[in-house]
Design an enzyme around this catalytic site. Sequence first.
Site, PDB file in Angstrom:
ATOM      1  N   ARG A  13       0.801  -1.231   0.114  1.00 35.71           N
ATOM      2  CA  ARG A  13      -0.063   0.173  -0.073  1.00 35.71           C
ATOM      3  C   ARG A  13       0.854   1.360   0.151  1.00 35.71           C
ATOM      4  O   ARG A  13       1.819   1.460   0.653  1.00 35.71           O
ATOM      5  CB  ARG A  13      -0.838  -0.116   1.425  1.00 35.71           C
ATOM      6  N   ASP A  37      -9.038  -1.702   8.553  1.00 37.10           N
ATOM      7  CA  ASP A  37      -9.840  -0.752   9.393  1.00 37.10           C
ATOM      8  C   ASP A  37     -10.309  -1.365  10.578  1.00 37.10           C
ATOM      9  O   ASP A  37     -11.023  -2.508  10.397  1.00 37.10           O
ATOM     10  CB  ASP A  37     -10.937   0.175   8.801  1.00 37.10           C
ATOM     11  N   ARG A  83      -6.763   1.766  -3.505  1.00 43.28           N
ATOM     12  CA  ARG A  83      -5.756   1.313  -2.410  1.00 43.28           C
ATOM     13  C   ARG A  83      -5.420  -0.409  -2.818  1.00 43.28           C
ATOM     14  O   ARG A  83      -6.416  -1.056  -3.346  1.00 43.28           O
ATOM     15  CB  ARG A  83      -6.132   1.605  -1.188  1.00 43.28           C
ATOM     16  N   ASP A 133      -6.931  -1.966   2.309  1.00 41.64           N
ATOM     17  CA  ASP A 133      -7.111  -1.121   3.478  1.00 41.64           C
ATOM     18  C   ASP A 133      -7.842  -1.881   4.525  1.00 41.64           C
ATOM     19  O   ASP A 133      -8.347  -2.680   4.309  1.00 41.64           O
ATOM     20  CB  ASP A 133      -8.246  -0.175   3.050  1.00 41.64           C
TER      21      ASP A 133
HETATM   22  N1  PH2 Z   1     -12.999   2.731   1.414  1.00 39.11           N
HETATM   23  C1  PH2 Z   1     -12.791   4.022   1.164  1.00 39.11           C
HETATM   24  C2  PH2 Z   1     -13.488   5.038   0.306  1.00 39.11           C
HETATM   25  N2  PH2 Z   1     -14.331   4.275  -0.555  1.00 39.11           N
HETATM   26  N3  PH2 Z   1     -15.604   2.491  -1.420  1.00 39.11           N
HETATM   27  C3  PH2 Z   1     -15.530   1.129  -1.169  1.00 39.11           C
HETATM   28  N4  PH2 Z   1     -16.902   0.543  -1.857  1.00 39.11           N
HETATM   29  N5  PH2 Z   1     -15.027   0.303  -0.287  1.00 39.11           N
HETATM   30  C4  PH2 Z   1     -13.958   0.758   0.372  1.00 39.11           C
HETATM   31  O1  PH2 Z   1     -13.355  -0.055   1.048  1.00 39.11           O
HETATM   32  C5  PH2 Z   1     -13.884   2.170   0.209  1.00 39.11           C
HETATM   33  C6  PH2 Z   1     -14.498   3.117  -0.572  1.00 39.11           C
HETATM   34  C7  PH2 Z   1     -11.895   4.656   2.092  1.00 39.11           C
HETATM   35  O2  PH2 Z   1     -11.271   3.644   2.849  1.00 39.11           O
HETATM   36 MG    MG Z   2      -7.891   2.622   6.483  1.00 34.56          MG
HETATM   37 MG    MG Z   3     -11.316   2.402   5.041  1.00 37.13          MG
END
Ligand code: PH2
Ligand code: MG
Ligand code: MG
Length: 162
Positions: free
Chosen positions: A83, A97, A92, A95
């Site tokens: 990343r 979280d 990305r 990610d």
């Molecule tokens: N993550 C984001 C912004 N937008 N859209 C989708 N569909 N899935 C994501 O994981 C995502 C996003 C910022 O972390």
């Molecule tokens: Mg994050």
């Molecule tokens: Mg996120």
Amino acid sequence: MEQAMIGFGGNRGNSDRICREGLARLEGYSRIHILKVSSLYRTEPVGVVEQDWFINGVVECETSFEPRELLDVLHRIEDELGRVREIRWGPRTLDLDILAYGRRVISMPDISIPHPRLHERRFVLVPLAEISPDWVHPILNKSASELLAGLSAEPGQTVRQV
Ligand code: PH2
Ligand code: MG
Ligand code: MG
């Protein structure tokens, strides 16, 4: 041990494989035990819409890491899997979280738990409600399935099981 919900997603490279590799690395830590893994979902991008669809999912785990230590682990795995820290809400590779950590509420500049936007994101609530429909949001006091049912059917948040 505390129970944590972790959301994962990506839209660069082979996201399916990268997400699975991220979860394998998470499980590689002896202080993290994955209890449940959702299906993978192909999801419409939220925020910055001019980008590829994401793969998203949620895992429930048990960990002896404190939230900040857990966050460091997630960042390390993101970095290992390539990343680059780019534009907010942009493309990305992976990610990871922290969505929730027990029923703890933490609000600091660098760490917000529960995740401040989880209750309005279909790409989080669908997998969360799949694995843990009765999980209760510690601030809103609504379950994952109630939060999902409460989302309006506005366009732009399509979520399809892979
Ligand atoms: N993550 C984001 C912004 N937008 N859209 C989708 N569909 N899935 C994501 O994981 C995502 C996003 C910022 O972390
Ligand atoms: Mg994050
Ligand atoms: Mg996120």
